[in-house]
Design a protein around this motif. Structure first.
Motif, PDB file in Angstrom:
ATOM      1  N   ARG A 172      -6.160  16.417   5.646  1.00  0.00           N
ATOM      2  CA  ARG A 172      -5.137  16.581   6.672  1.00  0.00           C
ATOM      3  C   ARG A 172      -3.765  16.464   6.028  1.00  0.00           C
ATOM      4  NH1 ARG A 172      -6.536  11.048   7.580  1.00  0.00           N
ATOM      5  NH2 ARG A 172      -4.704   9.776   7.909  1.00  0.00           N
ATOM      6  N   PHE A 173      -2.763  16.920   6.745  1.00  0.00           N
ATOM      7  CA  PHE A 173      -1.413  16.947   6.192  1.00  0.00           C
ATOM      8  C   PHE A 173      -0.497  15.987   6.936  1.00  0.00           C
ATOM      9  CE2 PHE A 173      -3.277  20.794   4.683  1.00  0.00           C
ATOM     10  CZ  PHE A 173      -2.744  20.950   3.420  1.00  0.00           C
ATOM     11  N   VAL A 174       0.402  15.373   6.193  1.00  0.00           N
ATOM     12  CA  VAL A 174       1.384  14.424   6.708  1.00  0.00           C
ATOM     13  C   VAL A 174       2.705  14.717   6.004  1.00  0.00           C
ATOM     14  CG1 VAL A 174      -0.314  12.622   7.231  1.00  0.00           C
ATOM     15  CG2 VAL A 174       0.732  12.704   4.965  1.00  0.00           C
ATOM     16  N   SER A 175       3.720  13.915   6.301  1.00  0.00           N
ATOM     17  CA  SER A 175       4.990  14.037   5.592  1.00  0.00           C
ATOM     18  C   SER A 175       5.516  12.640   5.283  1.00  0.00           C
ATOM     19  CB  SER A 175       6.002  14.824   6.435  1.00  0.00           C
ATOM     20  OG  SER A 175       6.240  14.178   7.662  1.00  0.00           O
ATOM     21  N   LEU A 176       6.486  12.574   4.379  1.00  0.00           N
ATOM     22  CA  LEU A 176       7.075  11.295   4.004  1.00  0.00           C
ATOM     23  C   LEU A 176       8.072  10.847   5.064  1.00  0.00           C
ATOM     24  CD1 LEU A 176       7.776  11.850   0.195  1.00  0.00           C
ATOM     25  CD2 LEU A 176       5.757  10.846   1.277  1.00  0.00           C
ATOM     26  N   LYS A 177       7.998   9.574   5.447  1.00  0.00           N
ATOM     27  CA  LYS A 177       8.933   9.022   6.445  1.00  0.00           C
ATOM     28  C   LYS A 177      10.293   8.722   5.842  1.00  0.00           C
ATOM     29  CE  LYS A 177       6.030   6.517   9.737  1.00  0.00           C
ATOM     30  NZ  LYS A 177       5.694   5.164  10.224  1.00  0.00           N
ATOM     31  N   ALA A 178      10.283   8.147   4.660  1.00  0.00           N
ATOM     32  CA  ALA A 178      11.516   7.612   4.072  1.00  0.00           C
ATOM     33  C   ALA A 178      12.078   8.536   2.990  1.00  0.00           C
ATOM     34  CB  ALA A 178      11.233   6.230   3.471  1.00  0.00           C
ATOM     35  N   GLY A 179      13.311   8.255   2.592  1.00  0.00           N
ATOM     36  CA  GLY A 179      13.970   9.016   1.550  1.00  0.00           C
ATOM     37  C   GLY A 179      13.719   8.456   0.162  1.00  0.00           C
ATOM     38  N   ARG A 180      12.937   7.396   0.084  1.00  0.00           N
ATOM     39  CA  ARG A 180      12.595   6.788  -1.201  1.00  0.00           C
ATOM     40  C   ARG A 180      11.183   6.222  -1.087  1.00  0.00           C
ATOM     41  NH1 ARG A 180      16.463   3.000  -4.820  1.00  0.00           N
ATOM     42  NH2 ARG A 180      14.916   2.545  -6.409  1.00  0.00           N
ATOM     43  N   VAL A 181      10.215   6.949  -1.655  1.00  0.00           N
ATOM     44  CA  VAL A 181       8.808   6.577  -1.530  1.00  0.00           C
ATOM     45  C   VAL A 181       8.175   6.554  -2.914  1.00  0.00           C
ATOM     46  CG1 VAL A 181       6.564   7.248  -0.588  1.00  0.00           C
ATOM     47  CG2 VAL A 181       8.629   7.554   0.791  1.00  0.00           C
ATOM     48  N   ASN A 182       7.552   5.415  -3.252  1.00  0.00           N
ATOM     49  CA  ASN A 182       6.855   5.288  -4.529  1.00  0.00           C
ATOM     50  C   ASN A 182       5.441   5.837  -4.423  1.00  0.00           C
ATOM     51  OD1 ASN A 182       8.992   3.973  -5.794  1.00  0.00           O
ATOM     52  ND2 ASN A 182       8.266   1.952  -5.172  1.00  0.00           N
ATOM     53  N   SER A 183       5.055   6.622  -5.405  1.00  0.00           N
ATOM     54  CA  SER A 183       3.687   7.085  -5.553  1.00  0.00           C
ATOM     55  C   SER A 183       3.090   6.297  -6.711  1.00  0.00           C
ATOM     56  CB  SER A 183       3.681   8.588  -5.848  1.00  0.00           C
ATOM     57  OG  SER A 183       2.379   9.024  -6.136  1.00  0.00           O
ATOM     58  N   ARG A 184       1.992   5.623  -6.459  1.00  0.00           N
ATOM     59  CA  ARG A 184       1.412   4.722  -7.463  1.00  0.00           C
ATOM     60  C   ARG A 184       0.137   5.304  -8.073  1.00  0.00           C
ATOM     61  NH1 ARG A 184       3.825  -0.226  -7.391  1.00  0.00           N
ATOM     62  NH2 ARG A 184       5.307  -0.540  -5.709  1.00  0.00           N
ATOM     63  N   VAL A 185      -0.257   4.773  -9.221  1.00  0.00           N
ATOM     64  CA  VAL A 185      -1.460   5.258  -9.902  1.00  0.00           C
ATOM     65  C   VAL A 185      -2.734   4.727  -9.254  1.00  0.00           C
ATOM     66  CG1 VAL A 185      -0.288   5.660 -12.094  1.00  0.00           C
ATOM     67  CG2 VAL A 185      -1.379   3.449 -11.661  1.00  0.00           C
ATOM     68  N   GLY A 186      -2.619   3.730  -8.390  1.00  0.00           N
ATOM     69  CA  GLY A 186      -3.763   3.167  -7.684  1.00  0.00           C
ATOM     70  C   GLY A 186      -3.354   2.668  -6.313  1.00  0.00           C
ATOM     71  N   PRO A 187      -4.342   2.296  -5.483  1.00  0.00           N
ATOM     72  CA  PRO A 187      -4.064   1.885  -4.102  1.00  0.00           C
ATOM     73  C   PRO A 187      -3.652   0.421  -3.958  1.00  0.00           C
ATOM     74  CG  PRO A 187      -6.423   1.933  -4.463  1.00  0.00           C
ATOM     75  CD  PRO A 187      -5.778   2.404  -5.739  1.00  0.00           C
ATOM     76  N   GLY A 188      -2.415   0.104  -4.317  1.00  0.00           N
ATOM     77  CA  GLY A 188      -1.911  -1.257  -4.164  1.00  0.00           C
ATOM     78  C   GLY A 188      -0.589  -1.439  -4.884  1.00  0.00           C
ATOM     79  N   VAL A 189       0.163  -2.463  -4.474  1.00  0.00           N
ATOM     80  CA  VAL A 189       1.479  -2.703  -5.078  1.00  0.00           C
ATOM     81  C   VAL A 189       1.385  -3.223  -6.511  1.00  0.00           C
ATOM     82  CG1 VAL A 189       2.706  -3.023  -2.900  1.00  0.00           C
ATOM     83  CG2 VAL A 189       1.630  -4.990  -4.017  1.00  0.00           C
ATOM     84  N   ASN A 190       0.208  -3.666  -6.923  1.00  0.00           N
ATOM     85  CA  ASN A 190       0.030  -4.132  -8.303  1.00  0.00           C
ATOM     86  C   ASN A 190      -0.137  -2.975  -9.285  1.00  0.00           C
ATOM     87  OD1 ASN A 190       0.237  -6.820  -7.543  1.00  0.00           O
ATOM     88  ND2 ASN A 190      -1.955  -6.971  -7.112  1.00  0.00           N
TER      89      ASN A 190
END
Length: 109
Positions: free
Chosen positions: A1-19
């Motif tokens: 499915r398709f979505v869009s980014l909410k914010a003007g600054r979004v981090n894309s990470r190498v894994g599912p978590g802030v670590n």
């Protein structure tokens, strides 16, 4: 499915978590993304260029957006937006590759 980014600054990470380390930072709200995997509150997404990464669901919106022919960006091309999916349909607009817009259904939603 398709979505869009909410914010003007979004981090894309190498894994599912802030670590996990940040692989990419998106700076364009409304940028369309395809969800290709889910884990807890994290979504693995793919952008129009094919880059993939994990973004927290709170930074994604159900608002549907699109990029016109991103594979032709930077080329001298114009895309005709037609008012009907027929070969003799009228042209509503002429759009440059890479232009971004919101998708609305025929009933205005």
């Amino acid at each position: 499915r398709f979505v869009s980014l909410k914010a003007g600054r979004v981090n894309s990470r190498v894994g599912p978590g802030v670590n996990y380390s940040v692989d990419w930072m998106y700076m364009k709200p409304g940028l369309p993304m395809e969800i290709i995997q889910e884990f807890d509150t994290w979504r693995r997404v793919r952008d129009a260029d094919g880059s993939e990464g994990w973004i927290n669901q709170s930074l994604l919106s159900g608002r549907r957006t699109a990029i016109v022919a991103p594979w032709q960006r930077g080329k001298e091309a114009r895309i005709n937006l037609l008012d009907d999916p027929q070969k003799d349909a009228g042209i509503v607009a002429i759009i440059e590759p890479g232009a971004m817009g919101t998708i609305k259904s025929c009933d205005g939603q």
